[in-house]
Design an enzyme around this catalytic site. Structure first.
Site, PDB file in Angstrom:
ATOM      1  N   GLU A  39       0.873  -1.186   0.000  1.00 19.76           N
ATOM      2  CA  GLU A  39       0.000   0.000   0.000  1.00 19.76           C
ATOM      3  C   GLU A  39       0.903   1.227   0.000  1.00 19.76           C
ATOM      4  OE1 GLU A  39      -3.227   1.124  -0.238  1.00 19.76           O
ATOM      5  OE2 GLU A  39      -2.229   3.054   0.030  1.00 19.76           O
ATOM      6  N   SER A  45      -7.381  -0.388   4.800  1.00 18.34           N
ATOM      7  CA  SER A  45      -8.821  -0.567   5.069  1.00 18.34           C
ATOM      8  C   SER A  45      -9.475   0.638   5.726  1.00 18.34           C
ATOM      9  CB  SER A  45      -9.027  -1.815   5.953  1.00 18.34           C
ATOM     10  OG  SER A  45      -8.785  -2.959   5.210  1.00 18.34           O
ATOM     11  N   CYS A  49     -15.313   6.713   1.972  1.00 20.63           N
ATOM     12  CA  CYS A  49     -16.717   7.175   1.988  1.00 20.63           C
ATOM     13  C   CYS A  49     -16.992   8.067   3.187  1.00 20.63           C
ATOM     14  CB  CYS A  49     -17.669   5.971   2.048  1.00 20.63           C
ATOM     15  SG  CYS A  49     -17.218   4.631   0.940  1.00 20.63           S
ATOM     16  N   TRP A 443     -50.464   4.243   1.368  1.00 20.62           N
ATOM     17  CA  TRP A 443     -49.854   3.816   0.102  1.00 20.62           C
ATOM     18  C   TRP A 443     -48.431   4.369   0.097  1.00 20.62           C
ATOM     19  CZ3 TRP A 443     -51.506   0.470  -3.518  1.00 20.62           C
ATOM     20  CH2 TRP A 443     -52.865   0.100  -3.469  1.00 20.62           C
TER      21      TRP A 443
END
Ligand code: FAD
Length: 460
Positions: A39, A45, A49, A443
């Protein structure tokens, strides 16, 4: 091969790469499989986001965005994580990689039997952003996020932000900066931000963004930057300069495949790496790819697509890892489900937009239904708009979008399941969805939209 230790090299230590590595390890012990993960950044990890929510302050501590650190991978998974090591070459013939030690200098060569290519995506960076003017930031990695946080926390703190690009990352960053008390202008070349939904739905997002004080300039292209004392002072557009103390780029990404291309790893028509259902790269034995650098099959259009999302990266990495560990798993493809929010306004989408449906050759109807998130009389009821796109001949759902206040975004999941299973809008009208006044009108907005789509089909 019984009794012989195999070597797995992973290139890229985030969602896809480490999901693959840890799944492989769960199934095979050290004596059977040695795993080395390279990496080039400082973290493994991590949740890219979560960056907008860390920038905004909703998440206080950066470490909360790190699901598993290198020490945990070493101790609990017996994975040899090499941080700050950038793989610079892959030799498929000799079956080795070359990696540069970015801090210590020098190069290492490592042999592999299997290789997982999980390098993610590269953010689009126009020429004007390459100048190295201080105060211009991307938000692709946690390191990028840290650089932006430091700039925002600095003294003197910037007051005026310009976000360039109105995709979901630009929209989330605009919210983050507004929450931090900056004045925010979002510049978008297209006629609406949020091109992941159709223009009529995007217009609702733009309206809500303006409502919370974000100045949106659509149809505007940024052509350069002005600077003062080496710091950005404005973005330059055809319509004139827009003052800025900080500029955030959200111009989209492309698959990070340069290394793969040089190595002769084949790409698919989307420009990302072609993979089979088990995440193997056809034509490159022992090479696997997963995440933002890899293609997925779109289950509605039937086309290979590049949809760079964390949800796919984790699943694809897991599939690769299970197979590498001697198990059997397949990645079933995607339907393009995605959710986001800007302050309290939520946006969900799945399947094809009108333009995708047309490009795929479908004849379709589309309907937009206005409703509310709760029973109209229940406190807190707010508008919710549901758009459905259905194939004209069969009535099959092709795509759906929802814009609304609370409970809008995750309602898209019911539609994603319907789409995944090839339901028609007629079948959807009878879906047994939950109802109680605090959660929906009697609904549900999804059912109202399905009924409207059936009516539209009947009128053909
Ligand atoms: C601001 C932001 C918000 C997001 N929000 C969401 C969301 O809400 N939902 C969602 O589903 N997705 C979201 N995403 C997308 C998601 O983060 C990505 O899809 C996911 O991180 C992809 O994982 P990956 O492992 O494929 O790639 P990456 O996370 O990009 O990881 C690739 C890693 O490879 C490393 N690397 C690259 N080349 C080399 C090399 N040559 N040698 C060594 N290392 C290398 C990189 O440093 C990087 O750490 C967001 C992304 C951003 C930037």
């Amino acid at each position: 091969m019984v009794g012989v230790t195999q070597r797995l090299i992973v290139v890229g230590g985030d969602a896809a790469g480490m999901a693959a590595a840890s799944q492989a390890r769960r199934r095979r012990g050290r004596a059977d499989l040695e795993i080395v993960a390279f990496e080039r950044g400082h973290h493994t990890s991590y949740s890219a986001c979560g960056i907008p929510y860390w920038i905004s302050g909703a998440v206080e501590d950066r470490d909360e965005l790190i699901a598993r650190d290198p020490a945990t991978f070493r101790s609990d998974f017996d994975i040899d994580v090499r941080l700050r090591h950038e793989v610079t070459a892959i030799d498929l013939g000799r079956r080795e990689v070359v990696a540069r030690d970015l801090d210590g200098g020098g190069e290492v060569r490592e042999r592999f039997d299997d290789l997982v290519y999980a390098t993610g995506a590269v953010p689009t960076k126009p020429d004007w952003a390459e100048d190295g003017v201080a105060g211009v930031f991307g938000v692709q990695t946690l390191d990028d996020g840290a650089a932006l946080r430091d700039w925002l926390d600095a003294d003197p703190a910037p007051r005026r932000a310009v976000v360039v690009g109105g995709g979901y990352i630009g929209v989330e960053m605009a919210e983050a900066l507004i929450r931090r008390g900056l004045s925010v202008t979002l510049v978008e070349q297209a006629d609406q931000p949020m091109s992941t939904v159709d223009e009529d739905m995007a217009a609702l997002v733009a309206e809500a963004m303006r409502g919370i004080g974000i100045d949106i300039r659509t149809g505007t292209e940024v052509t350069g930057l002005d600077q003062r004392d080496g710091r950005v002072s404005a973005v330059v557009t055809a319509a004139g300069p827009i003052p800025a103390d900080v500029v955030v780029l959200g111009l989209g990404v492309r698959p990070n495949v340069a290394l793969a291309e040089t190595a002769g790893i084949p790409l698919g028509p989307s420009g990302a790496i072609r993979v089979d259902r088990r995440m193997r790269v056809p034509g490159a034995p022992g090479v696997w790819a997963a995440g933002d650098c890899a293609e997925s099959l779109h289950r509605v259009s039937g086309l290979p697509v590049h949809i760079p999302l964390g949800t796919h990266a984790n699943k694809q990495g897991r599939v690769a890892g299970i197979n590498l560990g001697g198990g059997y798993a397949t990645f079933p493809g995607v339907v393009g489900t995605a959710v986001t929010k800007v302050c309290e306004l939520e946006v969900g989408r799945t399947g094809l937009r009108e333009r995708d449906a047309a490009a795929s050759g479908f004849e379709f109807v589309s309907v937009v239904a206005e409703s509310t998130n709760r029973a109209g009389y229940y406190p807190g009821a707010r508008p919710m708009t549901v758009k459905l796109i259905a194939e004209r001949s069969s009535g099959r759902l092709l795509g759906a979008q929802i814009v609304g206040w609370s409970e809008a975004a995750k309602r898209i999941d019911a539609l994603a399941v319907a789409l995944w299973n090839g339901m028609t809008v007629d079948e959807m009208t009878g879906l047994d969805l939950g109802y109680a006044p605090p959660y929906a009108p009697v609904w549900d907005p999804v059912l109202i939209a399905a009924r409207k789509a059936v009516d539209a089909l009947d009128r053909r």
